[in-house]
Write an enzyme that holds these catalytic residues in place. Structure first.
Site, PDB file in Angstrom:
ATOM      1  N   TRP A 110       6.179   1.971  -0.792  1.00 19.23           N
ATOM      2  CA  TRP A 110       6.707   0.641  -1.090  1.00 19.23           C
ATOM      3  C   TRP A 110       6.562   0.341  -2.581  1.00 19.23           C
ATOM      4  O   TRP A 110       5.550   0.669  -3.194  1.00 19.23           O
ATOM      5  CB  TRP A 110       5.921  -0.386  -0.281  1.00 19.23           C
ATOM      6  CG  TRP A 110       6.054  -1.798  -0.748  1.00 19.23           C
ATOM      7  CD1 TRP A 110       5.410  -2.392  -1.797  1.00 19.23           C
ATOM      8  CD2 TRP A 110       6.892  -2.814  -0.179  1.00 19.23           C
ATOM      9  NE1 TRP A 110       5.794  -3.707  -1.924  1.00 19.23           N
ATOM     10  CE2 TRP A 110       6.701  -3.989  -0.936  1.00 19.23           C
ATOM     11  CE3 TRP A 110       7.770  -2.828   0.900  1.00 19.23           C
ATOM     12  CZ2 TRP A 110       7.365  -5.174  -0.649  1.00 19.23           C
ATOM     13  CZ3 TRP A 110       8.434  -4.024   1.184  1.00 19.23           C
ATOM     14  CH2 TRP A 110       8.225  -5.176   0.417  1.00 19.23           C
ATOM     15  N   ASN A 112       7.367  -3.246  -5.330  1.00 13.30           N
ATOM     16  CA  ASN A 112       7.985  -4.536  -5.642  1.00 13.30           C
ATOM     17  C   ASN A 112       7.854  -4.821  -7.137  1.00 13.30           C
ATOM     18  O   ASN A 112       8.253  -3.961  -7.931  1.00 13.30           O
ATOM     19  CB  ASN A 112       7.528  -5.673  -4.722  1.00 13.30           C
ATOM     20  CG  ASN A 112       6.069  -5.967  -4.662  1.00 13.30           C
ATOM     21  OD1 ASN A 112       5.282  -5.193  -4.111  1.00 13.30           O
ATOM     22  ND2 ASN A 112       5.648  -7.104  -5.192  1.00 13.30           N
ATOM     23  N   ASP A 113       7.333  -5.931  -7.564  1.00 13.62           N
ATOM     24  CA  ASP A 113       7.466  -6.402  -8.944  1.00 13.62           C
ATOM     25  C   ASP A 113       7.188  -5.337 -10.007  1.00 13.62           C
ATOM     26  O   ASP A 113       6.178  -4.630  -9.936  1.00 13.62           O
ATOM     27  CB  ASP A 113       6.478  -7.537  -9.211  1.00 13.62           C
ATOM     28  CG  ASP A 113       6.532  -8.634  -8.187  1.00 13.62           C
ATOM     29  OD1 ASP A 113       7.350  -8.568  -7.272  1.00 13.62           O
ATOM     30  OD2 ASP A 113       5.709  -9.571  -8.302  1.00 13.62           O
ATOM     31  N   GLN A 129       4.267  -2.976  -8.681  1.00 11.09           N
ATOM     32  CA  GLN A 129       3.515  -3.207  -7.447  1.00 11.09           C
ATOM     33  C   GLN A 129       3.865  -2.095  -6.459  1.00 11.09           C
ATOM     34  O   GLN A 129       5.043  -1.822  -6.206  1.00 11.09           O
ATOM     35  CB  GLN A 129       3.881  -4.571  -6.867  1.00 11.09           C
ATOM     36  CG  GLN A 129       3.367  -5.742  -7.680  1.00 11.09           C
ATOM     37  CD  GLN A 129       1.879  -5.932  -7.520  1.00 11.09           C
ATOM     38  OE1 GLN A 129       1.410  -6.564  -6.585  1.00 11.09           O
ATOM     39  NE2 GLN A 129       1.107  -5.380  -8.439  1.00 11.09           N
ATOM     40  N   TRP A 137       4.646  -3.542   2.602  1.00  8.89           N
ATOM     41  CA  TRP A 137       3.739  -4.169   1.640  1.00  8.89           C
ATOM     42  C   TRP A 137       2.293  -3.998   2.109  1.00  8.89           C
ATOM     43  O   TRP A 137       1.965  -4.190   3.272  1.00  8.89           O
ATOM     44  CB  TRP A 137       4.085  -5.655   1.517  1.00  8.89           C
ATOM     45  CG  TRP A 137       3.321  -6.357   0.435  1.00  8.89           C
ATOM     46  CD1 TRP A 137       3.726  -6.538  -0.852  1.00  8.89           C
ATOM     47  CD2 TRP A 137       2.036  -6.971   0.549  1.00  8.89           C
ATOM     48  NE1 TRP A 137       2.759  -7.228  -1.554  1.00  8.89           N
ATOM     49  CE2 TRP A 137       1.714  -7.502  -0.723  1.00  8.89           C
ATOM     50  CE3 TRP A 137       1.112  -7.113   1.582  1.00  8.89           C
ATOM     51  CZ2 TRP A 137       0.521  -8.175  -0.979  1.00  8.89           C
ATOM     52  CZ3 TRP A 137      -0.087  -7.777   1.339  1.00  8.89           C
ATOM     53  CH2 TRP A 137      -0.370  -8.304   0.075  1.00  8.89           C
ATOM     54  N   SER A 170       0.347  -8.482  -9.834  1.00 10.94           N
ATOM     55  CA  SER A 170       1.167  -8.287 -11.032  1.00 10.94           C
ATOM     56  C   SER A 170       0.441  -8.680 -12.317  1.00 10.94           C
ATOM     57  O   SER A 170      -0.539  -9.432 -12.305  1.00 10.94           O
ATOM     58  CB  SER A 170       2.463  -9.079 -10.907  1.00 10.94           C
ATOM     59  OG  SER A 170       3.273  -8.555  -9.891  1.00 10.94           O
ATOM     60  N   ARG A 231      -1.872 -16.449 -10.734  1.00 10.80           N
ATOM     61  CA  ARG A 231      -1.610 -15.017 -10.843  1.00 10.80           C
ATOM     62  C   ARG A 231      -0.528 -14.666 -11.872  1.00 10.80           C
ATOM     63  O   ARG A 231       0.103 -15.520 -12.455  1.00 10.80           O
ATOM     64  CB  ARG A 231      -1.197 -14.463  -9.487  1.00 10.80           C
ATOM     65  CG  ARG A 231       0.035 -15.091  -8.841  1.00 10.80           C
ATOM     66  CD  ARG A 231       0.349 -14.393  -7.522  1.00 10.80           C
ATOM     67  NE  ARG A 231       1.471 -14.948  -6.815  1.00 10.80           N
ATOM     68  CZ  ARG A 231       1.381 -15.868  -5.851  1.00 10.80           C
ATOM     69  NH1 ARG A 231       0.200 -16.348  -5.510  1.00 10.80           N
ATOM     70  NH2 ARG A 231       2.458 -16.306  -5.244  1.00 10.80           N
TER      71      ARG A 231
END
Length: 568
Positions: A110, A112-113, A129, A137, A170, A231
């Site tokens: 996986w 992501n960001d 990520q 996730w 992140s 965050r």
């Protein structure tokens, strides 16, 4: 977990392959060395049923030794040892139907960001990520790849793994050229969120240009126990105040902090109340300057989930001024969106780019359905890298994004089609030989008669699957429709109707469209409008239809390029 299974294995090859089925319960897996020290811990859906894929764990440092795999599980028996394989594994085994040819995707797992983007010594670094232990996730870490041209990527080992402070969310990276942090001159410093019971900001440093990191022994460097969402630190140098600035996502606002030593941070101000979209949590800020004519504008990117203009996540932005303490937005028609498609989120810019250019990349997916995409060994990809500039749209200042010029190096075959006046339907079938689903479409046209009500462009295949773009010249809307684009039923939120963007009032339109297996990225009038959307056709679209309603257009340029497969 009620059952603990201990498996002692002598390592003969570089990888352990674990059988995974995401429909099975989660187990906690711990790898222990011969002294019983934990060397790796993660969660995964190990199965004794049919594996949908195999999870590769690089264990090459322990070749010739024994390790213990400890599994805490509610659904496994010691017979699981019979299906765990110690083997030689090659990422090339993970080629599958929808893996893109020229967009970045992780070899496994996986993503992501995008995180920690920086440039140094001729190399661009992309962190992201990452779950290196599964295709959903979880186990949030920083994956890592690098490139000399932002097109061809080299994969590196995972840069940051979860620890006792939590998972690694992140953040950003800067080069500490003046040794402000007293950790070493020209040190690469990573700022990231550790997420456990609370979200806190942490620091790690690298003396090998970002390949390996050491976590600062006095983490966290910033915390606020009163804030649940706290965050995604974006750190940059502010010349005016000679201070380091941190932009931090704090619920539905962005809070700014300053520092002289990159360890102690002073709160400055907060931005967001009463402006922009507040339909979801604000995330992944980025703040930077861009030229606007002879002046400069400060740009604040803020990703939001949910609350995007077409559902799910999206990135909004603000134009204004930042004096080193406070960001003040210009009085524009907010919210403004960086991309109107469903699948561009959490994008940020590279630190230390040559000539101070602003180059951006985003996560090509949507939290509405990201965990459910019909891919096997990998989940989610990145957008094309894009330049960011200020432009005008219907006399208002906006941001435009456009693929970097290096993308042109991907072109390996060109097909030109005749220019023409068009007042009806026009179809080209089989526009590329041996079409593998990776190509670029360029279409430019002028509106000849002002009675023209719409221009529609449709890509389609022999299975009646299609991707449609429609320019409505009465309502001035650009709509994208992927409801019949191929595989759509994996999540009901994926195949909604029209995906809508505003359309500029002009007599000339320039379209650039990139297709890459599972993705479509449309740029209109040099990026004043962008619409990024995932697609999963059962075979490549190799036919194109143009429809004109109630008028005439003059097609002045029509060209299709086949693009290179960078996985070969």
């Amino acid at each position: 977990m009620k059952d603990i299974i201990n498996l002692n294995i002598r390592i003969k090859e570089d990888f352990i392959l674990l059988p995974i089925n995401d429909a099975d319960p989660i187990s906690i897996i711990t790898f222990r060395d011969e002294t019983d020290q934990s060397i790796l811990q993660f969660t995964a859906s190990i199965t004794q049923n049919t594996a949908t894929y195999w999870l590769p764990i690089d264990i090459s440092n322990y070749k010739g030794h024994h390790i213990t795999i400890q599994i805490a599980s509610n659904n496994l028996t010691p017979d699981i040892k019979n299906v765990i394989d110690n083997t030689q594994y090659l990422p090339s085994n993970n080629r599958e139907e929808y893996r893109p040819e020229y967009h970045y995707s992780a070899p496994f797992g996986w993503i992501n960001d995008p995180n920690g983007l920086f440039y140094k010594n001729g190399v661009y670094h992309l962190y992201f990520q990452h779950n290196p232990f599964g295709t959903k996730w979880g186990n949030m870490s920083w994956g890592h790849a690098s490139s000399k041209d932002l097109i061809k990527w080299e994969n590196h080992p995972v840069a940051l793994l979860p620890d006792e402070m939590g998972e690694i969310f992140s953040g950003s990276i800067i080069i500490d050229k003046e040794n402000n942090a007293l950790l070493g001159s020209d040190m690469t410093l990573a700022f990231y969120t550790s997420a456990k019971e609370n979200q806190v900001q942490c620091l790690a440093y690298s003396n090998d240009n970002g390949i390996t990191f050491t976590k600062f022994n006095e983490n966290p460097i910033l915390k606020d126990e009163d804030k649940k969402d706290f965050r995604d630190p974006k750190v940059f140098w502010h010349n005016g105040t000679k201070k380091w600035i941190m932009a931090l996502a704090t619920g539905q606002s962005i809070t700014f902090y300053s520092s002289s030593d990159l360890k102690g941070w002073e709160r400055l101000s907060e931005f967001g109340k009463g402006i922009g979209s507040h339909k979801g949590v604000w995330e992944c800020p980025d703040l930077f300057e861009l030229k606007s004519g002879k002046k400069k504008k400060w740009v604040l990117l803020v990703s939001i989930n949910p609350g995007g203009p077409n559902g799910g996540n999206a990135t909004q932005y603000f134009l204004g001024d930042f004096d080193g303490h406070t960001f003040t937005a210009d009085p524009l028609s907010y919210p403004l969106w960086l991309d109107y498609g469903r699948d561009n989120y959490a994008g940020v810019t590279w630190h230390n780019c040559p000539k101070n250019n602003k180059t951006y990349i985003g996560w090509m997916s949507n939290w509405d359905y990201a965990n459910d995409l019909p891919t096997q060994h990998f989940k989610n990809v990145m957008t094309l890298p894009r330049t960011i500039d200020i432009a005008t749209f219907n006399k208002q200042l906006i941001l435009k994004t456009y693929p970097i010029k290096e993308v042109k190096k991907l072109r390996i075959e060109k097909k030109d089609f005749s220019t023409r006046l068009l007042n009806r339907m026009f179809i080209i079938k089989s526009f590329l030989e041996d079409n593998q689903g990776a190509y670029e479409v360029i279409l430019e046209f002028d509106i000849v008669e002002n009675t023209t009500s719409s221009v529609s462009i449709t890509l389609f295949n022999e299975n009646n699957e299609k991707l449609n773009f429609n320019l409505d010249l009465r309502k001035y809307l650009l709509t994208t429709n992927r409801s019949a684009s191929g595989i759509t039923k994996f999540n009901k939120k994926f195949s909604q109707g029209d995906i809508i963007a505003p359309l500029e009032k002009t007599n000339r339109y320039k379209i650039k469209l990139y297709i890459d297996k599972c993705s479509s990225e449309l740029f209109l009038n040099k990026g004043k409008i962008a619409s990024t959307n995932l697609i999963f056709p059962s075979e490549p679209y190799n036919n194109i239809r143009i429809d004109v309603s109630d008028g005439v257009i003059d097609i002045t340029k029509f060209r299709i390029y086949k693009l290179a497969d960078l996985n070969n």
